[in-house]
Enzyme design. Structure first.
Site, mmCIF file in Angstrom:
data_model
loop_
_atom_site.group_PDB
_atom_site.id
_atom_site.type_symbol
_atom_site.label_atom_id
_atom_site.label_comp_id
_atom_site.label_asym_id
_atom_site.label_seq_id
_atom_site.Cartn_x
_atom_site.Cartn_y
_atom_site.Cartn_z
ATOM 1 N N LYS A 78 21.082 102.875 2.507
ATOM 2 C CA LYS A 78 21.581 102.315 3.769
ATOM 3 C C LYS A 78 22.001 103.456 4.696
ATOM 4 O O LYS A 78 22.647 104.410 4.260
ATOM 5 C CB LYS A 78 22.767 101.387 3.486
ATOM 6 C CG LYS A 78 23.313 100.649 4.708
ATOM 7 C CD LYS A 78 24.416 99.677 4.307
ATOM 8 C CE LYS A 78 24.963 98.905 5.500
ATOM 9 N NZ LYS A 78 26.010 97.927 5.107
ATOM 10 N N SER A 158 25.699 93.139 6.918
ATOM 11 C CA SER A 158 25.059 94.208 7.664
ATOM 12 C C SER A 158 23.956 94.932 6.889
ATOM 13 O O SER A 158 23.150 95.652 7.474
ATOM 14 C CB SER A 158 26.117 95.247 8.063
ATOM 15 O OG SER A 158 26.672 95.880 6.909
ATOM 16 N N SER A 182 28.920 92.015 3.325
ATOM 17 C CA SER A 182 27.678 92.618 3.813
ATOM 18 C C SER A 182 26.701 93.063 2.735
ATOM 19 O O SER A 182 25.630 93.580 3.055
ATOM 20 C CB SER A 182 27.990 93.806 4.728
ATOM 21 O OG SER A 182 28.535 93.346 5.944
#
Length: 492
Positions: A78, A158, A182
């Protein structure tokens, strides 16, 4: 023969050990998959050279008999984790071009274990969002489609780039961060498993901050076993992180057990919200039946402050964000917008106006407001008191049970653009995940079924502090009984 990209992480490890294929062959197959899946917009930066070099090192280590836990395993990272020499933007224009001179602790541990980084994954800007639509580099598109529809769906947020990449078989697993759900919500939306460990179990050093008292690195992978393997590699004490917990890291995968005899599974009555989708209610009931079948005793528990969790989170998290994001001023790193003849304050304002997206600006303004003189006591201080009550609710609940079972998200994945005009509707996606985050507890989502449109739905397990093993075991038991095998129809 099963395609290399269709293998689970555990199966990849077994195949490498048996010399069925080399790490270079495994990584090369995933590099090709990443290139072919660019329409998903899951990767912001691709790093095939990094991945192939790690693969060659893994092949050498495997031949020498000293390979790490994740030797040759292709992972996605990420783009909130700082990676030395590789652009790290948090999906924000304000950090465009930023290449850290250091490596985050989590990625360092993964690379030390032999993992191969395929690239940096898209996310909601600074992790602020529930659909991966706030990214400055465009939304991630879910690899799923509703039956009979061509409409593009969100992958959750997210960690939407992470969930989409794992679900689309572009990488064996991916790192994520979970502030209010998330990791778990995107996992539920894309039919994969994701775990948020106890706050402090994985180091936050080198992870770009959103809300420091809530942010926690974790894992998204195909199944529970794969989550356990990656979590074991990335967890552990870090003296560079003052919130890191100095406790041993168990061998999670080796201790997995689907036998829940002697365990009590709690069902919080407050999670039965008004207007809940009957399909979700049925899935939850199925989960209860699966837990019973695994030998668990089912008990009803109460978490009376559940309804206050979401408003509490949306005071605490923006307040911390407004403080954390003050460092992005156009001086030290990232973009700089300096109006001709303007003052230093003008440069700050112009840089932040151009660099931050609408959702980030919204949360900075909310956070600054609740921390301002005259409102601190009325909002922020009160929210912290309610947060303590929420944690106490969980403490009392765990006196009568070992793990909690709830839905992960109130709906399946929705269409891109369908909720962007209504921030409150978007925030409600976190209604089931936020309470565990506020209490700092380990929690995991597993895919458990499909809705009437053929889209994944998830179940969530929440455990006591530092009892990731208990959460993983309960999830493993339910995973076996859910037998989720739905496959994606490739369209990209």
């Amino acid at each position: 023969m099963t395609a290399l990209t269709d293998l689970s992480l555990a199966a990849m490890k077994a195949g490498l050990a048996a010399k069925d294929f080399t790490a270079r062959e495994l990584v090369a197959a995933h590099v090709a998959a990443v290139e072919a899946a660019r329409p998903l917009n899951a990767f912001l930066v691709e790093t095939p050279d990094h991945a192939l070099a790690a693969a060659d090192a893994a092949d050498a280590a495997l031949a020498a008999g000293n390979a790490g836990l994740l030797a040759g395993i292709p992972l996605g990272i990420k783009d909130l984790f700082c990676t030395k020499g590789v652009e790290t933007t948090a999906s924000s224009k304000i950090l465009q071009g930023f290449k850290p001179t250091y490596e985050s602790t989590v990625t360092s541990k993964l690379f030390e274990a032999g993992a191969a980084m395929l690239g940096k994954l898209n996310l909601d800007e600074f992790a602020m969002g529930s659909s991966n639509e706030t990214s400055a580099y465009g939304p991630v598109v879910s690899p799923w489609r509703a039956e009979g529809s061509t409409a593009k769906l969100v992958p959750g947020g997210s960690s939407g780039g992470s969930s989409a990449a794992v679900a689309a078989r572009l990488c064996a697993a991916a790192t994520g961060t979970d502030t209010g759900g998330s990791i778990r919500q995107p996992a539920a939306f894309t039919g994969i498993a994701g775990i948020k460990p106890t706050y402090g179990r994985c180091s936050r050093w080198g992870v770009i901050a959103f809300a420091s008292s809530l942010d926690q690195p974790g894992v998204l992978a195909r199944d529970v076993t794969d989550n356990a393997l990656v979590l074991e590699a990335m967890a552990g004490f870090d003296p560079k992180d003052s919130t890191s917990l100095n406790v041993p890291v168990p061998h999670y995968a080796g201790a997995l057990s689907a036998d829940l005899r002697g365990k009590r599974v709690g069902i919080p009555k407050e999670y039965r919200v008004e207007g809940m989708d009957p399909q979700l209610v049925k899935l939850w009931e199925d989960g209860v039946a699966w837990a019973k079948d695994a030998g668990a005793e089912i008990v009803e528990v109460s978490l009376p402050h559940t309804q206050e969790a979401l408003p509490t989170y949306y005071i605490v998290a923006p307040a911390e964000a407004s403080s954390n994001l003050a460092r992005y001023d156009g001086v030290r790193y990232g973009i700089r917008v300096a109006p001709e003849g303007g003052s230093l304050a003008d440069m700050y304002g112009a840089t932040r106006a151009a660099g931050f997206g609408a959702e980030v600006k919204r949360r900075i303004m909310i956070g600054t407001y609740v921390l301002s003189a005259g409102y601190y006591d009325a909002y922020y201080l009160k929210a912290q008191k309610v947060r303590a009550l929420i944690a106490q609710d969980f403490e009392r609940a765990f006196q009568s049970c070992d793990v909690l079972l709830t839905p992960t998200a109130p709906t399946a994945a929705f269409e891109l653009g369908s909720k962007t005009a209504d921030p409150i509707a978007m925030y409600l996606n976190d209604v089931f995940t936020v309470p565990a985050s506020l209490a700092g507890l380990p929690a995991m989502s597993i895919p458990a079924g499909l809705d009437a449109q053929g889209l994944p739905l998830g179940l969530q397990l929440i455990g006591r502090p530092l009892d990731e093993q208990g959460v993983l075991n309960a999830a493993y038991a339910l995973e076996q009984r859910a037998a989720f095998t739905a496959a994606l129809a490739r369209w990209w």
